[in-house]
Design a protein around this motif. Structure first.
Motif, PDB file in Angstrom:
ATOM      1  N   GLU A 131       0.816  -1.218   0.000  1.00  0.00           N
ATOM      2  CA  GLU A 131       0.000   0.000   0.000  1.00  0.00           C
ATOM      3  C   GLU A 131       0.848   1.265   0.000  1.00  0.00           C
ATOM      4  O   GLU A 131       1.939   1.314   0.563  1.00  0.00           O
ATOM      5  CB  GLU A 131      -0.899  -0.006   1.242  1.00  0.00           C
ATOM      6  CG  GLU A 131      -1.867   1.163   1.328  1.00  0.00           C
ATOM      7  CD  GLU A 131      -2.649   1.152   2.607  1.00  0.00           C
ATOM      8  OE1 GLU A 131      -3.794   0.641   2.597  1.00  0.00           O
ATOM      9  OE2 GLU A 131      -2.135   1.650   3.647  1.00  0.00           O
ATOM     10  N   THR A 132       0.321   2.311  -0.636  1.00  0.00           N
ATOM     11  CA  THR A 132       0.920   3.647  -0.611  1.00  0.00           C
ATOM     12  C   THR A 132      -0.127   4.627  -0.086  1.00  0.00           C
ATOM     13  O   THR A 132      -1.321   4.327  -0.054  1.00  0.00           O
ATOM     14  CB  THR A 132       1.366   4.102  -2.011  1.00  0.00           C
ATOM     15  OG1 THR A 132       0.197   4.409  -2.795  1.00  0.00           O
ATOM     16  CG2 THR A 132       2.194   3.035  -2.720  1.00  0.00           C
ATOM     17  N   ASN A 133       0.335   5.813   0.294  1.00  0.00           N
ATOM     18  CA  ASN A 133      -0.616   6.845   0.715  1.00  0.00           C
ATOM     19  C   ASN A 133      -1.557   7.223  -0.421  1.00  0.00           C
ATOM     20  O   ASN A 133      -2.714   7.586  -0.191  1.00  0.00           O
ATOM     21  CB  ASN A 133       0.126   8.083   1.210  1.00  0.00           C
ATOM     22  CG  ASN A 133       0.700   7.894   2.597  1.00  0.00           C
ATOM     23  OD1 ASN A 133       0.226   7.066   3.370  1.00  0.00           O
ATOM     24  ND2 ASN A 133       1.734   8.651   2.922  1.00  0.00           N
ATOM     25  N   TRP A 134      -1.063   7.140  -1.645  1.00  0.00           N
ATOM     26  CA  TRP A 134      -1.920   7.476  -2.791  1.00  0.00           C
ATOM     27  C   TRP A 134      -3.018   6.438  -2.974  1.00  0.00           C
ATOM     28  O   TRP A 134      -4.089   6.759  -3.481  1.00  0.00           O
ATOM     29  CB  TRP A 134      -1.083   7.641  -4.048  1.00  0.00           C
ATOM     30  CG  TRP A 134      -0.359   8.964  -4.103  1.00  0.00           C
ATOM     31  CD1 TRP A 134       0.062   9.710  -3.043  1.00  0.00           C
ATOM     32  CD2 TRP A 134       0.006   9.691  -5.265  1.00  0.00           C
ATOM     33  NE1 TRP A 134       0.685  10.851  -3.478  1.00  0.00           N
ATOM     34  CE2 TRP A 134       0.666  10.872  -4.844  1.00  0.00           C
ATOM     35  CE3 TRP A 134      -0.127   9.471  -6.623  1.00  0.00           C
ATOM     36  CZ2 TRP A 134       1.176  11.817  -5.726  1.00  0.00           C
ATOM     37  CZ3 TRP A 134       0.376  10.412  -7.514  1.00  0.00           C
ATOM     38  CH2 TRP A 134       1.014  11.578  -7.063  1.00  0.00           C
ATOM     39  N   ASN A 135      -2.771   5.186  -2.577  1.00  0.00           N
ATOM     40  CA  ASN A 135      -3.838   4.189  -2.574  1.00  0.00           C
ATOM     41  C   ASN A 135      -4.941   4.608  -1.598  1.00  0.00           C
ATOM     42  O   ASN A 135      -6.133   4.508  -1.907  1.00  0.00           O
ATOM     43  CB  ASN A 135      -3.311   2.816  -2.159  1.00  0.00           C
ATOM     44  CG  ASN A 135      -2.447   2.153  -3.206  1.00  0.00           C
ATOM     45  OD1 ASN A 135      -1.518   1.420  -2.866  1.00  0.00           O
ATOM     46  ND2 ASN A 135      -2.715   2.390  -4.486  1.00  0.00           N
ATOM     47  N   ILE A 136      -4.541   5.071  -0.420  1.00  0.00           N
ATOM     48  CA  ILE A 136      -5.502   5.501   0.585  1.00  0.00           C
ATOM     49  C   ILE A 136      -6.349   6.663   0.056  1.00  0.00           C
ATOM     50  O   ILE A 136      -7.565   6.710   0.251  1.00  0.00           O
ATOM     51  CB  ILE A 136      -4.781   5.937   1.877  1.00  0.00           C
ATOM     52  CG1 ILE A 136      -4.062   4.755   2.525  1.00  0.00           C
ATOM     53  CG2 ILE A 136      -5.770   6.541   2.871  1.00  0.00           C
ATOM     54  CD1 ILE A 136      -3.247   5.144   3.745  1.00  0.00           C
ATOM     55  N   GLU A 137      -5.696   7.584  -0.627  1.00  0.00           N
ATOM     56  CA  GLU A 137      -6.382   8.771  -1.135  1.00  0.00           C
ATOM     57  C   GLU A 137      -7.160   8.508  -2.417  1.00  0.00           C
ATOM     58  O   GLU A 137      -7.816   9.410  -2.936  1.00  0.00           O
ATOM     59  CB  GLU A 137      -5.364   9.886  -1.397  1.00  0.00           C
ATOM     60  CG  GLU A 137      -4.654  10.381  -0.154  1.00  0.00           C
ATOM     61  CD  GLU A 137      -3.617  11.443  -0.492  1.00  0.00           C
ATOM     62  OE1 GLU A 137      -3.981  12.636  -0.493  1.00  0.00           O
ATOM     63  OE2 GLU A 137      -2.463  11.085  -0.768  1.00  0.00           O
TER      64      GLU A 137
END
Length: 365
Positions: free
Chosen positions: A13-19
């Motif tokens: 996971e990346t922060n961009w996945n979260i967003e």
């Protein structure tokens, strides 16, 4: 031709996945959960034999592959053709933003129209051809072997379609999970599905912020760009997370700016922070907001829900002269430098925000 087994894994996971932000071919790093997922994948595959390891050359995939290859004595072979689909100008935007800005063509993306491409991007047909050629080349190079391939959700989606014979517009039965093994085979010029991971029964990989109501931390940041297209970045030593310290990092580069004080607006905080850190006086309209972020942020050993706005400020090149900093603030600010997009993209140093080089190219185009 002997049967070749490919174990396919999506990056962590990346922060961009979260967003829910289009990453495409932007080089975004794993977040804390993503790093834990990569280690969990390595443990899950610990007893599996691999003759070779292949990876996309984007760091979120490469870092995931490194967790598995570490200790096996296997060199990771990077394959740029295994990158995620190029989504052109959509890259860096959230799905919600794209749905509003491109409301007339976004439905083509949702319906998986094979000939559709986001502006300046590639079509699903082009993407399928690229991925199919790369995976087939890997399979033919490794007749009778078992190899690990770490890539992206879109790449694994194409692999699933190769193995099942499904069309590009057909719905996939199961999701592409982060850092989870999926198996396909290549034999006598044909692909077949061996096993595709399902979410049921798989352990959840925890992130440090799970189960907590994170305090909201609003911040205004300045993307200060000089006429030649370079951005001013400050070098900081404070606030590094234990993870980065363990990796040997003792400073990071970031755009000027900081958290809002109680009762302060974003624009007021921007003017104050820019003046304190660079000496630049921002009067009147500070410039357009060119990016917004909302993600879990680690400051020291504490986690916050970061809410950030990035303002574009165009100016002539200047030498920063910080004003009104406390002694503690002075010890945390180590220096400054003007960076070109090419220098940011090529650097392996810690640079925030993620995808800064692409944002810089966008505002200068």
């Amino acid at each position: 031709m002997p049967r070749t087994l490919l174990c396919l894994a999506r990056h962590g996971e990346t922060n961009w996945n979260i967003e829910r932000r289009f990453q495409g071919q932007f080089d975004i790093a794993l977040n804390a959960r993503g790093r834990a997922q990569a280690q969990a994948l390595a443990r899950e595959l610990d007893e599996k034999h691999f003759d070779r390891v292949y990876s996309s050359d984007l760091r979120r995939a490469l870092t995931t592959a490194e967790a598995v290859a570490e200790g096996r004595g296997l060199k990771i072979r990077t394959v740029p053709e295994l990158r995620e689909k190029n989504d052109g100008v959509w890259q860096g935007h959230t799905h919600a933003e794209v749905q509003v800005i491109y409301e007339d063509i976004y439905p083509h993306y949702l319906s998986r129209k094979a000939s559709f491409a986001a502006p300046d991007g590639e079509t699903l047909e082009q993407f399928r051809e690229r991925v199919a050629a790369a995976l087939t080349a890997i399979a033919r190079e490794n007749e009778g072997r078992t190899v690990l391939v770490v890539a992206h959700a879109g790449v694994l989606d194409i692999a699933w379609r190769l193995a099942t014979g499904k069309r590009l517009d057909e719905k996939r039965e199961y999701p592409v999970l982060n850092a989870t093994p999926n198996w396909i085979a290549y034999e006598d010029g044909k692909w077949s599905l061996v096993d595709w991971a399902r979410p049921e029964g798989r352990p959840e990989i925890a992130a440090p912020w799970d189960g907590s109501k994170l305090p909201r931390r609003e911040a205004a940041r300045a993307l200060i760009v000089e006429t030649g297209g370079r951005a001013l970045l400050m070098q900081y030593a404070g606030g590094l997370s234990p993870h980065f310290l363990e990796l040997g990092h003792h400073h990071f580069w970031a755009t000027p700016g900081g958290a809002l004080k109680e009762g302060e607006s974003f624009t007021a905080a921007l003017r104050r922070e820019v003046y304190e850190e660079t000496g630049l006086v921002v009067s009147g309209d500070p410039g357009p907001v060119v990016a917004t972020r909302e993600f879990p942020m680690e400051l020291g050993e504490d986690w916050h829900q970061a809410v950030e706005r990035y303002y574009l400020i165009r100016t002539e090149e200047f030498a920063p002269a910080p004003q009104g900093q406390t002694e503690e603030e002075k010890t945390h600010t180590l220096g400054w430098r003007w960076w070109s997009p090419e220098e940011i993209a090529a650097s392996r140093e810690l640079i925030f925000p993620e995808g800064l080089e692409a944002l810089l190219r966008k505002v200068m185009s």
